[in-house]
Design a protein around this motif. Structure first.
Motif, mmCIF file in Angstrom:
data_model
loop_
_atom_site.group_PDB
_atom_site.id
_atom_site.type_symbol
_atom_site.label_atom_id
_atom_site.label_comp_id
_atom_site.label_asym_id
_atom_site.label_seq_id
_atom_site.Cartn_x
_atom_site.Cartn_y
_atom_site.Cartn_z
ATOM 1 N N LEU A 10 33.968 41.375 40.214
ATOM 2 C CA LEU A 10 35.309 41.871 40.512
ATOM 3 C C LEU A 10 36.325 40.759 40.281
ATOM 4 O O LEU A 10 36.257 39.705 40.904
ATOM 5 N N VAL A 11 37.278 40.983 39.359
ATOM 6 C CA VAL A 11 38.265 39.964 38.998
ATOM 7 C C VAL A 11 39.652 40.323 39.508
ATOM 8 O O VAL A 11 40.416 39.467 39.922
ATOM 9 N N GLU A 12 39.977 41.607 39.497
ATOM 10 C CA GLU A 12 41.311 42.051 39.884
ATOM 11 C C GLU A 12 41.199 43.350 40.654
ATOM 12 O O GLU A 12 40.389 44.212 40.311
ATOM 13 N N ILE A 13 42.033 43.485 41.681
ATOM 14 C CA ILE A 13 42.056 44.752 42.410
ATOM 15 C C ILE A 13 43.493 45.103 42.768
ATOM 16 O O ILE A 13 44.226 44.304 43.326
ATOM 17 N N PHE A 18 36.112 41.982 51.204
ATOM 18 C CA PHE A 18 35.960 41.339 49.893
ATOM 19 C C PHE A 18 35.271 39.980 50.031
ATOM 20 O O PHE A 18 35.420 39.114 49.175
ATOM 21 N N CYS A 70 33.653 37.460 47.039
ATOM 22 C CA CYS A 70 33.948 37.919 45.673
ATOM 23 C C CYS A 70 34.474 36.712 44.893
ATOM 24 O O CYS A 70 35.682 36.549 44.701
ATOM 25 N N LEU A 86 37.146 36.985 42.009
ATOM 26 C CA LEU A 86 38.388 37.707 42.275
ATOM 27 C C LEU A 86 39.589 36.772 42.138
ATOM 28 O O LEU A 86 39.677 35.770 42.839
ATOM 29 N N VAL A 139 44.951 40.131 43.716
ATOM 30 C CA VAL A 139 44.895 41.245 44.663
ATOM 31 C C VAL A 139 46.315 41.736 44.912
ATOM 32 O O VAL A 139 47.221 40.947 45.167
ATOM 33 N N CYS A 178 36.547 33.867 48.458
ATOM 34 C CA CYS A 178 37.044 34.311 47.148
ATOM 35 C C CYS A 178 37.626 33.083 46.445
ATOM 36 O O CYS A 178 38.840 32.890 46.377
ATOM 37 N N LEU A 224 40.588 33.201 43.847
ATOM 38 C CA LEU A 224 41.804 33.936 44.197
ATOM 39 C C LEU A 224 43.051 33.059 44.020
ATOM 40 O O LEU A 224 43.156 31.993 44.609
#
Length: 142
Positions: free
Chosen positions: A22-25, A40, A43, A46, A49, A66, A69
């Protein structure tokens, strides 16, 4: 990128825990109003966000570990950030939150991360933190 169903109301405890791909949400969803603890957690890939305006609390350990991030956008009604919410997020250098965010645990963010509370005014009018961040990013590009 995770594409959530439009009727999603809650991101459950450890829902994306250790999801290494997961890189972007982008969670700008009309009904989402709750993110649970460690949603999360771990992650590691990531980077970005985006949360909707309806989120009022970022719970304990929500983004713990993360490591990648860098960009985190929150809505205008965020009122609290829980314990270790961003622990281990060494790439996160600043977190822009609304001035109404009054409860932030001392260990919620890494010591290298600046917390910026904003009651933003942009071009003489009240602005959201997203608009301020977009304006700042445009200034860096231009």
């Amino acid at each position: 990128v995770f594409a959530a169903p439009s009727k999603l109301e809650t991101i459950g405890m450890k829902a994306f825990s250790n999801c290494s791909s997961l890189v972007e949400i982008d969670l700008h969803l009309p009904h989402l109003d709750l993110i649970k603890e460690k949603a999360f957690y771990g992650c590691r890939s990531l980077v970005t966000v985006r949360l909707p305006n309806s989120i009022t609390h970022i719970p304990q350990g929500a983004f713990f570990g993360c490591e990648a991030l860098q960009q985190f956008r929150v809505g205008e009604v965020l009122s609290s950030i829980g314990q270790c919410a961003f622990h281990g997020c060494g790439q996160l250098q600043r977190l822009v939150v609304p001035a109404t965010c009054s409860a932030i645990y001392p260990d919620a963010v890494p010591s290298t991360c600046a917390i910026i509370r904003t009651r933003a005014v942009l071009h003489g009018q009240a602005a959201t933190s997203e608009e301020v961040e977009e304006h700042e990013n445009n200034m860096l590009v231009n």
